[in-house]
Design a protein around this motif. Structure first.
Motif, PDB file in Angstrom:
ATOM      1  N   MET A   1      -1.924   7.320  -5.883  1.00 37.44           N
ATOM      2  CA  MET A   1      -3.141   7.548  -6.322  1.00 37.44           C
ATOM      3  C   MET A   1      -4.008   8.199  -5.438  1.00 37.44           C
ATOM      4  SD  MET A   1      -3.991   4.225  -8.870  1.00 37.44           S
ATOM      5  CE  MET A   1      -2.557   3.576  -9.854  1.00 37.44           C
ATOM      6  N   LYS A   2      -4.126   9.564  -5.166  1.00 39.84           N
ATOM      7  CA  LYS A   2      -4.741  10.382  -4.411  1.00 39.84           C
ATOM      8  C   LYS A   2      -6.407  10.301  -4.532  1.00 39.84           C
ATOM      9  CE  LYS A   2      -0.707  11.496  -2.792  1.00 39.84           C
ATOM     10  NZ  LYS A   2      -0.231  10.710  -1.844  1.00 39.84           N
TER      11      LYS A   2
ATOM     12  N   GLN B   1       2.444  -0.869   0.105  1.00 40.00           N
ATOM     13  CA  GLN B   1       2.230  -1.247  -0.977  1.00 40.00           C
ATOM     14  C   GLN B   1       0.790  -0.583  -1.523  1.00 40.00           C
ATOM     15  OE1 GLN B   1       2.760  -5.482  -1.356  1.00 40.00           O
ATOM     16  NE2 GLN B   1       4.698  -5.092  -2.835  1.00 40.00           N
ATOM     17  N   ILE B   2      -0.048  -0.390  -0.584  1.00 37.79           N
ATOM     18  CA  ILE B   2      -1.627   0.021  -0.841  1.00 37.79           C
ATOM     19  C   ILE B   2      -1.576   1.299  -0.079  1.00 37.79           C
ATOM     20  CG2 ILE B   2      -3.797  -0.430  -0.329  1.00 37.79           C
ATOM     21  CD1 ILE B   2      -3.412  -3.325  -0.849  1.00 37.79           C
ATOM     22  N   CYS B   3      -1.232   1.388   1.149  1.00 34.49           N
ATOM     23  CA  CYS B   3      -1.326   2.587   1.915  1.00 34.49           C
ATOM     24  C   CYS B   3      -0.106   3.137   2.249  1.00 34.49           C
ATOM     25  CB  CYS B   3      -2.094   2.374   3.341  1.00 34.49           C
ATOM     26  SG  CYS B   3      -3.910   1.677   3.031  1.00 34.49           S
ATOM     27  N   ASN B   4       0.077   4.588   2.280  1.00 35.58           N
ATOM     28  CA  ASN B   4       1.084   5.497   2.422  1.00 35.58           C
ATOM     29  C   ASN B   4       0.992   5.821   4.125  1.00 35.58           C
ATOM     30  OD1 ASN B   4       3.208   7.216   2.724  1.00 35.58           O
ATOM     31  ND2 ASN B   4       3.138   7.979   0.822  1.00 35.58           N
ATOM     32  N   VAL B   5       1.888   5.468   4.832  1.00 36.57           N
ATOM     33  CA  VAL B   5       1.536   5.597   6.331  1.00 36.57           C
ATOM     34  C   VAL B   5       1.472   6.992   6.713  1.00 36.57           C
ATOM     35  CG1 VAL B   5       2.491   4.921   8.755  1.00 36.57           C
ATOM     36  CG2 VAL B   5       2.428   3.370   7.026  1.00 36.57           C
ATOM     37  N   GLU B   6       2.473   7.777   5.998  1.00 37.70           N
ATOM     38  CA  GLU B   6       2.442   9.239   6.224  1.00 37.70           C
ATOM     39  C   GLU B   6       1.177  10.021   5.767  1.00 37.70           C
ATOM     40  OE1 GLU B   6       6.147  10.494   4.652  1.00 37.70           O
ATOM     41  OE2 GLU B   6       7.219   9.233   5.843  1.00 37.70           O
TER      42      GLU B   6
ATOM     43  N   ASP C   1      -5.499  11.152   4.190  1.00 36.14           N
ATOM     44  CA  ASP C   1      -5.780  11.898   2.932  1.00 36.14           C
ATOM     45  C   ASP C   1      -6.396  10.925   2.006  1.00 36.14           C
ATOM     46  OD1 ASP C   1      -5.159  14.511   4.083  1.00 36.14           O
ATOM     47  OD2 ASP C   1      -2.862  14.270   3.180  1.00 36.14           O
ATOM     48  N   SER C   2      -6.241   9.590   2.495  1.00 37.85           N
ATOM     49  CA  SER C   2      -6.622   8.635   1.680  1.00 37.85           C
ATOM     50  C   SER C   2      -8.289   8.590   1.434  1.00 37.85           C
ATOM     51  CB  SER C   2      -6.261   7.211   2.216  1.00 37.85           C
ATOM     52  OG  SER C   2      -6.779   6.116   1.162  1.00 37.85           O
ATOM     53  N   THR C   3      -8.551   8.320  -0.133  1.00 34.25           N
ATOM     54  CA  THR C   3      -9.903   8.025  -0.189  1.00 34.25           C
ATOM     55  C   THR C   3     -10.454   6.697  -0.619  1.00 34.25           C
ATOM     56  OG1 THR C   3      -9.437   8.451  -2.682  1.00 34.25           O
ATOM     57  CG2 THR C   3      -9.890  10.409  -1.252  1.00 34.25           C
TER      58      THR C   3
END
Length: 692
Positions: free
Chosen positions: A623-624, A643-648, A652-654
Motif C-alpha cells: 500500500m504505497k 509484514q508492515i515495512c518493505n525494507v527495500e 518511499d513509505s508514507t
C-alpha cells in the motif's frame, strides 16, 4: 511705477518661498506615512494570519494551533482522519466532498469565510472549520464599556465622551470651576448612560445633529441666565419699570410679549422665583456631587425606529432574540430593518395570520423547541415573508408541513416533530429549496408521495433519518448530492433507487437492516459522482460487491463482516482512499492478498481494529499511499520484519501512524526492522498489551 514693480517682485518671492515650504512639508508627511504603512499592513496581516492559524515566513507570531470549534460543525464532520499533521483521528467520521465544510446543514465551499455569531470569524480550509474570536487590544483607562455592535471595549469616560460629543470631561470641569476633590469618579457616566441600541453610523449622524442644535440652545440659555439676576437686582433696589432701560434680552421679549402693568408686583415676584430656580438648577449642574449630563452629550432615548419588545427579548445586529423567554405567543413587532428572529425554547402554540406583517425583510426565522401545532398555524401566516430564506421549526408538534411557505426559502428544518405525511402539494412552491431536514418524524414510503420532491429542482441536502422507511424513498430529485437515511428500517437497495440521481455524492445508511445480498448489483455501481457510503451498523457479513466505481470513502463499522472478497475494490477509479472496518469479525482466513487489489495505490487510511485478527493482514507493505493503519484490539501475537515495512522501499513509505495496542504482542521480541519505514517512532502505539 518702480515701487509697484518692486512690491510685485517681493510678493512673488514670498509666494515662491511658501510654496517650497508647503511642498517640503508635504513630502515629509508623505515620507512619514510611507514609513507607517508597512508597519500597519504587517500588523494587520499578522492579525489575520493568527486568526486562521496561518504562519508567515516574514513574521514569527506566537505559535498556536488553529481553533477548531465544534459548535459550528455538525455530527458528521466531513473531513478525513488526516486533520492536522501529527494529530490522530477518531471513529465518528465520514469524509465528504473534498475541501467543502458542512456547517449546521449548509455546505461551505473551500476558503469560504463567514461569521456565525458576533465577534467570531470562521474559515473553511480543506474540509476543516477553523474559528477564532476577535482579538481586542487592552485599554489603559480604568473603566471600559462595550458598545452595542462592537466587539472590543472602549474607555467609558474621556474616550467615550469625546467620541460622541467632541468634548472632554476636563472642558466641563474647567467651565464649572469644580475642584478635583469634589468630583465623583468618572465611572458614574458608565452607570447612568444606557448603551445605544442602534448601529454606530446612525449614532454618529444623530450625535452630530443633536450636538449642533444643543450648542445653540446652550448659548441662548447662558445669555438668558446672565440677564435674569440683573433684572431681579433692579427690582430689589426699587428701580421702577418706567425709569430703567430695557436690556437687549428684554427688548427682544417685548417685541413678542406685552407687558401687563396692572400686575407689576406679582410679575416681579414671579421673576424673582424663576431666577432663584434657575440659579439652583445652575448650581446643581455645576456641583461635582450630583451628576448631570452635559448639554453637548446626547441623552440616549429609545429610538423612534426601535420596536417595543418584551423585557426578556433583545435587539442587536438586526436580530431580535427571544430565546427561552417564557413566551406563550409571538409578540407584535414592527421592525422593517430586522432580518433575523429567534424564538427558541418558548411555549408558543400558535402562529396567527398577520403575525409577521411588521417584519417584511425577515430572512431567518427560528421557532424551534416550542409547542406549535399544525392547527395553530394560520393558512397565510408565512405568506407575506417575501425575503425569508431559512425557517427552523425543529422540536414542535407539527403533523403536516405548513402551507403557503415563501417560495424564497432555501433551508427548511422540521426535525423531531410528528409529521404524518408529505403530499404532492406540500413542497410544490419551494423550487429554491437547497436544504430539507425532516428527521425524527413518522414518515415512511406509505405516507410520502412519490411526487413529493418533484418540484425541488435545487435541492442538494436531504435528511430523512429517524423515520420508518423500509426502502429508499422514491422520486428523489435529480439535483440531490447528499442523502441521510440513518436510523430507519431499510432492508434492501433496489436497482431503480438512484436511477435519476446522477449527482449524488454521499449516502448515509447506518443503523438500518441491510444485508449484502439485498443490495442489487446495479443499484449504484454506475454512479459517477458517488464518493462516500456509510453502511455502519447494518447486517453485513462481508464487504458488499458492486460498489460504485467513483467510491473514495467506505464506512462499514459495527457489522458482522467476516470476509473481504478478492478484487472487490478492483473496478474503482481513481481508487478507494478510506476504508473503515472496525468492530467486525474479521479473522486471518477472511483477508488475503487479493482482498485489497485495486486499492494498493490509493488507500490512505485502513481501520481493522476490534476484530479477530491473529497476524498482520497481507498486502500492507504494497500500500504505497497508506498513511494511517489501525490494528489495535485484535489477537495479534507477533510482527515479522516485512509484514508492515518493505525494507527495500523504506524511503518511499508514507505510513506515519500505526496502532497495535491491546493485542498479545511481546514488544521485546519485535525485530528492529519491523518499523523501519515509519518516520516518527512516537506515532507507533504499542502499549498496553494484553497478558494471556
Amino acid at each position: 511705477m518702480k515701487f509697484a514693480v518692486l512690491f510685485c517682485f517681493i510678493l512673488f518671492i514670498v509666494f515662491q518661498t511658501d510654496c517650497a515650504q508647503n511642498e517640503q512639508s508635504s513630502r515629509k508627511q508623505k515620507r512619514k506615512m510611507s514609513q507607517r504603512r508597512p508597519r500597519k499592513s504587517s500588523s494587520s496581516n499578522n492579525r489575520s494570519s493568527r486568526q486562521f492559524g496561518i504562519q508567515q515566513s516574514t513574521v514569527t507570531p506566537e505559535a498556536r494551533l488553529p481553533i477548531v470549534d465544534s459548535d459550528y460543525s455538525v455530527e458528521e464532520k466531513f473531513e478525513s482522519f488526516l486533520s492536522f499533521h501529527g494529530v490522530e483521528s477518531s471513529y465518528n467520521v465520514l469524509p465528504g466532498k473534498r475541501g467543502h465544510c458542512l456547517v449546521k446543514g449548509m455546505t461551505m465551499y473551500n476558503k469560504a469565510v463567514w461569521s456565525p455569531e458576533p465577534c467570531t470569524t470562521c474559515l473553511c480550509s480543506d474540509g476543516k472549520v477553523l474559528c477564532d474570536k476577535t482579538v481586542c487590544h487592552s485599554q489603559t483607562c480604568p473603566y471600559t464599556i462595550t458598545l452595542e455592535g462592537e466587539c472590543c471595549p472602549v474607555c467609558s469616560d474621556n474616550a467615550m465622551y469625546s467620541l460622541l460629543s467632541g468634548r472632554t470631561l476636563n472642558d466641563r470641569t474647567e467651565f464649572s470651576g469644580d475642584s478635583s476633590e469634589q468630583r465623583e469618579p468618572t465611572n458614574i457616566l458608565h452607570k447612568q448612560v444606557p448603551h445605544p441600541q442602534v448601529e454606530m453610523d446612525q449614532v454618529f449622524r444623530k450625535v452630530a445633529l443633536q450636538s449642533e442644535e444643543e450648542d445653540e440652545e446652550e448659548m441662548k440659555d447662558k445669555e438668558h441666565k446672565r440677564e435674569t439676576p440683573g433684572r431681579n437686582k433692579l427690582h430689589r433696589e426699587g428701580e421702577s419699570r418706567a425709569e430703567r432701560k430695557l436690556r437687549p434680552g428684554e427688548e427682544e421679549r417685548s417685541a413678542h410679549q406685552p407687558l401687563y402693568h396692572g400686575r407689576g408686583e406679582e410679575n416681579d415676584k414671579e421673576n424673582e422665583k424663576d431666577a432663584k430656580e434657575e440659579e439652583e438648577e445652575e448650581e446643581d449642574a455645576m456641583r461635582g456631587d450630583i451628576f448631570r449630563m452635559p448639554s453637548g452629550f446626547p441623552i440616549p432615548t429609545p429610538s423612534r425606529g426601535r420596536p417595543r419588545l418584551p423585557s426578556s427579548c433583545s435587539l442587536s445586529y438586526r436580530t431580535i432574540s427571544c430565546i427561552y423567554a417564557g413566551l406563550t405567543q409571538i409578540p407584535p413587532m414592527t421592525a422593517p430593518d430586522v432580518i433575523s428572529l429567534d424564538l427558541i425554547g418558548n411555549s408558543i402554540m400558535s402562529i396567527p395570520e398577520e403575525t409577521f406583517n411588521g417584519l417584511p425583510n425577515l430572512e431567518r426565522l427560528d421557532l424551534s423547541k416550542n409547542n406549535i401545532t399544525s392547527s395553530g398555524i394560520g393558512p397565510e401566516a408565512f405568506k407575506f415573508l417575501k425575503k425569508l430564506m431559512r425557517l427552523n421549526m425543529d422540536g414542535n408538534n407539527l403533523a403536516h408541513i405548513p402551507s403557503e411557505l415563501p417560495s424564497t426559502l432555501e433551508e427548511l428544518k422540521i426535525n423531531d416533530n410528528n409529521l404524518q405525511a408529505i403530499e404532492e402539494e406540500s413542497l410544490s412552491d419551494l423550487n429554491q429549496l437547497v436544504t430539507l431536514e425532516l428527521e425524527g418524524n413518522n414518515l415512511s414510503e406509505i405516507n410520502v408521495s412519490p411526487l413529493a420532491f418533484k418540484h425541488l429542482k435545487n435541492l442538494l441536502y436531504l435528511r430523512l433519518g429517524k423515520n420508518k422507511f423500509r426502502i429508499i424513498p422514491q422520486g428523489l430529485p435529480a439535483s440531490i448530492e447528499e442523502l441521510y437515511l440513518e436510523n430507519n428500517q431499510i432492508e434492501e437497495i433496489t436497482e431503480n433507487c438512484f436511477n435519476h440521481t446522477r449527482k449524488i455524492n454521499m449516502i448515509v445508511l447506518r443503523y438500518n437492516k441491510i444485508e449484502e445480498s439485498r443490495i442489487a448489483p446495479l443499484a449504484w455501481i454506475n454512479q459517477e459522482n458517488l464518493e462516500s457510503i456509510d453502511l455502519s451498523y447494518n447486517k453485513l457479513y462481508q464487504v458488499p460487491s458492486y460498489l460504485p466505481k467513483s467510491l473514495l470513502h467506505l464506512v462499514l463499522m459495527g457489522n458482522q463482516i467476516e470476509r473481504i472478497p478478492g478484487y472487490v475494490f478492483g473496478h474503482m477509479e481513481p481508487g478507494l482512499e478510506y476504508l473503515y472496518l472496525s468492530f467486525n469479525r474479521l479473522a486471518d482466513d477472511g483477508v488475503d492478498r487479493v482482498s485489497f487489489y485495486g486499492a494498493y495505490h490509493s488507500l490512505r487510511e485502513l481501520f481493522l481494529d476490534h476484530n479477530d485478527l491473529k497476524s498482520i493482514p497481507p498486502g500492507i507493505p504494497e500500500m504505497k499511499a497508506l498513511y494511517f493503519l489501525r490494528l489495535n484490539n485484535n489477537k495479534i501475537r507477533n510482527i515479522l520484519p516485512e509484514q508492515i515495512c518493505n525494507v527495500e522501499e523504506d524511503e518511499d513509505s508514507t505510513l506515519e501512524h500505526l496502532h497495535l495496542e491491546n493485542n498479545y504482542i511481546k514488544t521485546r521480541e519485535i525485530s528492529s526492522y519491523a518499523f523501519s519505514c515509519i518516520r516518527l517512532y512516537s506515532s507507533i502505539v504499542l502499549k498496553p498489551q494484553n497478558i494471556k
